[in-house]
Design a protein around this motif. Sequence first.
Motif, PDB file in Angstrom:
ATOM      1  N   LEU A  43      -8.378 111.294 -26.726  1.00 51.37           N
ATOM      2  CA  LEU A  43      -8.233 110.453 -25.542  1.00 51.37           C
ATOM      3  C   LEU A  43      -9.562 110.241 -24.829  1.00 51.37           C
ATOM      4  O   LEU A  43      -9.824 109.162 -24.301  1.00 51.37           O
ATOM      5  CB  LEU A  43      -7.202 111.055 -24.588  1.00 51.37           C
ATOM      6  CG  LEU A  43      -6.791 110.221 -23.386  1.00 51.37           C
ATOM      7  CD1 LEU A  43      -6.241 108.869 -23.819  1.00 51.37           C
ATOM      8  CD2 LEU A  43      -5.771 110.956 -22.547  1.00 51.37           C
ATOM      9  N   SER A  44     -10.438 111.246 -24.844  1.00 51.57           N
ATOM     10  CA  SER A  44     -11.758 111.090 -24.216  1.00 51.57           C
ATOM     11  C   SER A  44     -12.554 109.981 -24.884  1.00 51.57           C
ATOM     12  O   SER A  44     -13.197 109.170 -24.218  1.00 51.57           O
ATOM     13  CB  SER A  44     -12.550 112.392 -24.296  1.00 51.57           C
ATOM     14  OG  SER A  44     -11.939 113.389 -23.541  1.00 51.57           O
ATOM     15  N   GLY A  45     -12.527 109.944 -26.208  1.00 49.43           N
ATOM     16  CA  GLY A  45     -13.230 108.888 -26.940  1.00 49.43           C
ATOM     17  C   GLY A  45     -12.646 107.521 -26.682  1.00 49.43           C
ATOM     18  O   GLY A  45     -13.382 106.529 -26.541  1.00 49.43           O
ATOM     19  N   LEU A  46     -11.321 107.451 -26.606  1.00 51.00           N
ATOM     20  CA  LEU A  46     -10.664 106.178 -26.288  1.00 51.00           C
ATOM     21  C   LEU A  46     -11.100 105.682 -24.916  1.00 51.00           C
ATOM     22  O   LEU A  46     -11.381 104.494 -24.737  1.00 51.00           O
ATOM     23  CB  LEU A  46      -9.143 106.331 -26.346  1.00 51.00           C
ATOM     24  CG  LEU A  46      -8.332 105.106 -25.962  1.00 51.00           C
ATOM     25  CD1 LEU A  46      -8.540 103.991 -26.984  1.00 51.00           C
ATOM     26  CD2 LEU A  46      -6.869 105.456 -25.851  1.00 51.00           C
ATOM     27  N   CYS A  47     -11.193 106.590 -23.962  1.00 45.42           N
ATOM     28  CA  CYS A  47     -11.633 106.215 -22.614  1.00 45.42           C
ATOM     29  C   CYS A  47     -13.085 105.762 -22.610  1.00 45.42           C
ATOM     30  O   CYS A  47     -13.445 104.838 -21.878  1.00 45.42           O
ATOM     31  CB  CYS A  47     -11.432 107.379 -21.656  1.00 45.42           C
ATOM     32  SG  CYS A  47      -9.698 107.806 -21.442  1.00 45.42           S
ATOM     33  N   GLN A  48     -13.915 106.364 -23.441  1.00 45.22           N
ATOM     34  CA  GLN A  48     -15.308 105.930 -23.556  1.00 45.22           C
ATOM     35  C   GLN A  48     -15.379 104.512 -24.126  1.00 45.22           C
ATOM     36  O   GLN A  48     -16.183 103.702 -23.674  1.00 45.22           O
ATOM     37  CB  GLN A  48     -16.092 106.877 -24.451  1.00 45.22           C
ATOM     38  CG  GLN A  48     -16.404 108.203 -23.813  1.00 45.22           C
ATOM     39  CD  GLN A  48     -17.123 109.102 -24.785  1.00 45.22           C
ATOM     40  OE1 GLN A  48     -16.565 109.533 -25.782  1.00 45.22           O
ATOM     41  NE2 GLN A  48     -18.383 109.374 -24.486  1.00 45.22           N
ATOM     42  N   ILE A  70     -10.396 106.518 -16.112  1.00 42.47           N
ATOM     43  CA  ILE A  70      -9.521 105.937 -17.120  1.00 42.47           C
ATOM     44  C   ILE A  70      -8.722 107.050 -17.807  1.00 42.47           C
ATOM     45  O   ILE A  70      -7.536 106.905 -18.068  1.00 42.47           O
ATOM     46  CB  ILE A  70     -10.342 105.128 -18.146  1.00 42.47           C
ATOM     47  CG1 ILE A  70     -11.027 103.953 -17.454  1.00 42.47           C
ATOM     48  CG2 ILE A  70      -9.463 104.632 -19.283  1.00 42.47           C
ATOM     49  CD1 ILE A  70     -12.081 103.266 -18.293  1.00 42.47           C
ATOM     50  N   TYR A  71      -9.363 108.178 -18.082  1.00 38.29           N
ATOM     51  CA  TYR A  71      -8.699 109.322 -18.705  1.00 38.29           C
ATOM     52  C   TYR A  71      -7.545 109.800 -17.833  1.00 38.29           C
ATOM     53  O   TYR A  71      -6.446 110.060 -18.318  1.00 38.29           O
ATOM     54  CB  TYR A  71      -9.699 110.456 -18.923  1.00 38.29           C
ATOM     55  CG  TYR A  71      -9.121 111.648 -19.648  1.00 38.29           C
ATOM     56  CD1 TYR A  71      -9.163 111.719 -21.026  1.00 38.29           C
ATOM     57  CD2 TYR A  71      -8.543 112.700 -18.951  1.00 38.29           C
ATOM     58  CE1 TYR A  71      -8.637 112.804 -21.697  1.00 38.29           C
ATOM     59  CE2 TYR A  71      -8.009 113.784 -19.612  1.00 38.29           C
ATOM     60  CZ  TYR A  71      -8.057 113.834 -20.988  1.00 38.29           C
ATOM     61  OH  TYR A  71      -7.518 114.910 -21.637  1.00 38.29           O
ATOM     62  N   TYR A  72      -7.779 109.925 -16.535  1.00 38.56           N
ATOM     63  CA  TYR A  72      -6.736 110.379 -15.610  1.00 38.56           C
ATOM     64  C   TYR A  72      -5.558 109.410 -15.602  1.00 38.56           C
ATOM     65  O   TYR A  72      -4.409 109.820 -15.637  1.00 38.56           O
ATOM     66  CB  TYR A  72      -7.316 110.534 -14.202  1.00 38.56           C
ATOM     67  CG  TYR A  72      -6.320 111.055 -13.205  1.00 38.56           C
ATOM     68  CD1 TYR A  72      -6.006 112.400 -13.159  1.00 38.56           C
ATOM     69  CD2 TYR A  72      -5.681 110.203 -12.312  1.00 38.56           C
ATOM     70  CE1 TYR A  72      -5.088 112.891 -12.256  1.00 38.56           C
ATOM     71  CE2 TYR A  72      -4.767 110.678 -11.408  1.00 38.56           C
ATOM     72  CZ  TYR A  72      -4.466 112.028 -11.378  1.00 38.56           C
ATOM     73  OH  TYR A  72      -3.550 112.502 -10.484  1.00 38.56           O
ATOM     74  N   VAL A  73      -5.857 108.120 -15.586  1.00 40.46           N
ATOM     75  CA  VAL A  73      -4.802 107.111 -15.560  1.00 40.46           C
ATOM     76  C   VAL A  73      -3.994 107.144 -16.861  1.00 40.46           C
ATOM     77  O   VAL A  73      -2.758 107.132 -16.834  1.00 40.46           O
ATOM     78  CB  VAL A  73      -5.398 105.705 -15.312  1.00 40.46           C
ATOM     79  CG1 VAL A  73      -4.361 104.618 -15.537  1.00 40.46           C
ATOM     80  CG2 VAL A  73      -5.973 105.620 -13.915  1.00 40.46           C
ATOM     81  N   GLY A  76      -1.644 110.035 -17.299  1.00 39.39           N
ATOM     82  CA  GLY A  76      -0.524 110.040 -16.362  1.00 39.39           C
ATOM     83  C   GLY A  76      -0.688 111.023 -15.227  1.00 39.39           C
ATOM     84  O   GLY A  76       0.260 111.319 -14.519  1.00 39.39           O
ATOM     85  N   GLY A  77      -1.867 111.561 -15.035  1.00 44.49           N
ATOM     86  CA  GLY A  77      -2.108 112.496 -13.939  1.00 44.49           C
ATOM     87  C   GLY A  77      -1.349 113.795 -14.106  1.00 44.49           C
ATOM     88  O   GLY A  77      -1.032 114.466 -13.146  1.00 44.49           O
ATOM     89  N   GLN A  78      -1.047 114.170 -15.352  1.00 40.83           N
ATOM     90  CA  GLN A  78      -0.266 115.377 -15.592  1.00 40.83           C
ATOM     91  C   GLN A  78      -1.163 116.561 -15.877  1.00 40.83           C
ATOM     92  O   GLN A  78      -2.259 116.413 -16.395  1.00 40.83           O
ATOM     93  CB  GLN A  78       0.671 115.154 -16.776  1.00 40.83           C
ATOM     94  CG  GLN A  78       1.672 114.058 -16.503  1.00 40.83           C
ATOM     95  CD  GLN A  78       2.582 113.827 -17.692  1.00 40.83           C
ATOM     96  OE1 GLN A  78       2.286 114.252 -18.790  1.00 40.83           O
ATOM     97  NE2 GLN A  78       3.677 113.159 -17.456  1.00 40.83           N
ATOM     98  N   ASP A  79      -0.657 117.752 -15.523  1.00 40.35           N
ATOM     99  CA  ASP A  79      -1.411 118.951 -15.860  1.00 40.35           C
ATOM    100  C   ASP A  79      -1.118 119.336 -17.306  1.00 40.35           C
ATOM    101  O   ASP A  79      -0.409 118.642 -18.021  1.00 40.35           O
ATOM    102  CB  ASP A  79      -1.098 120.096 -14.885  1.00 40.35           C
ATOM    103  CG  ASP A  79       0.351 120.562 -14.952  1.00 40.35           C
ATOM    104  OD1 ASP A  79       1.087 120.127 -15.849  1.00 40.35           O
ATOM    105  OD2 ASP A  79       0.738 121.384 -14.110  1.00 40.35           O
ATOM    106  N   HIS A  80      -1.648 120.445 -17.771  1.00 41.54           N
ATOM    107  CA  HIS A  80      -1.537 120.815 -19.180  1.00 41.54           C
ATOM    108  C   HIS A  80      -0.129 121.193 -19.617  1.00 41.54           C
ATOM    109  O   HIS A  80       0.125 121.338 -20.796  1.00 41.54           O
ATOM    110  CB  HIS A  80      -2.523 121.936 -19.516  1.00 41.54           C
ATOM    111  CG  HIS A  80      -2.250 123.211 -18.796  1.00 41.54           C
ATOM    112  ND1 HIS A  80      -2.617 123.415 -17.487  1.00 41.54           N
ATOM    113  CD2 HIS A  80      -1.637 124.335 -19.199  1.00 41.54           C
ATOM    114  CE1 HIS A  80      -2.242 124.624 -17.119  1.00 41.54           C
ATOM    115  NE2 HIS A  80      -1.659 125.199 -18.130  1.00 41.54           N
ATOM    116  N   HIS A  81       0.803 121.345 -18.689  1.00 44.84           N
ATOM    117  CA  HIS A  81       2.183 121.654 -19.047  1.00 44.84           C
ATOM    118  C   HIS A  81       3.063 120.415 -19.037  1.00 44.84           C
ATOM    119  O   HIS A  81       4.264 120.505 -19.259  1.00 44.84           O
ATOM    120  CB  HIS A  81       2.775 122.696 -18.093  1.00 44.84           C
ATOM    121  CG  HIS A  81       2.073 124.010 -18.157  1.00 44.84           C
ATOM    122  ND1 HIS A  81       2.094 124.808 -19.277  1.00 44.84           N
ATOM    123  CD2 HIS A  81       1.308 124.658 -17.266  1.00 44.84           C
ATOM    124  CE1 HIS A  81       1.389 125.895 -19.060  1.00 44.84           C
ATOM    125  NE2 HIS A  81       0.898 125.827 -17.840  1.00 44.84           N
TER     126      HIS A  81
END
Length: 89
Positions: A43-48, A70-73, A76-81
């Motif tokens: 996902l980090s690469g996709l955001c880049q 963009i990564y946060y959006v 979904g603003g969710q934590d690791h759980h």
Amino acid sequence: MTEKRNIPALESRRTAASVLAVLAYSLALNLLAVPAGVYCGGLSGLCQVVRTLLAEWLRLPIEIDIASIIYYVLSGGQDHHGKQPGNRA
């Protein structure tokens, strides 16, 4: 006899370790990978890639690195759980 642990101190140490890890990752990404034109995986690469497309195709004068926003959006603003922040039930 069970030993009572100091939970707030343990959480403070975990939070501090997490903040240091995020800072190290951010520095590595912004000082090494981005200037070299290297994209991360996942996902980090996709955001880049999305950041690059916005900056180059739309010619947006982006002064800050918006890949993290963009990564946060996208996450979904969710934590690791997989729970929404603040919803600890």
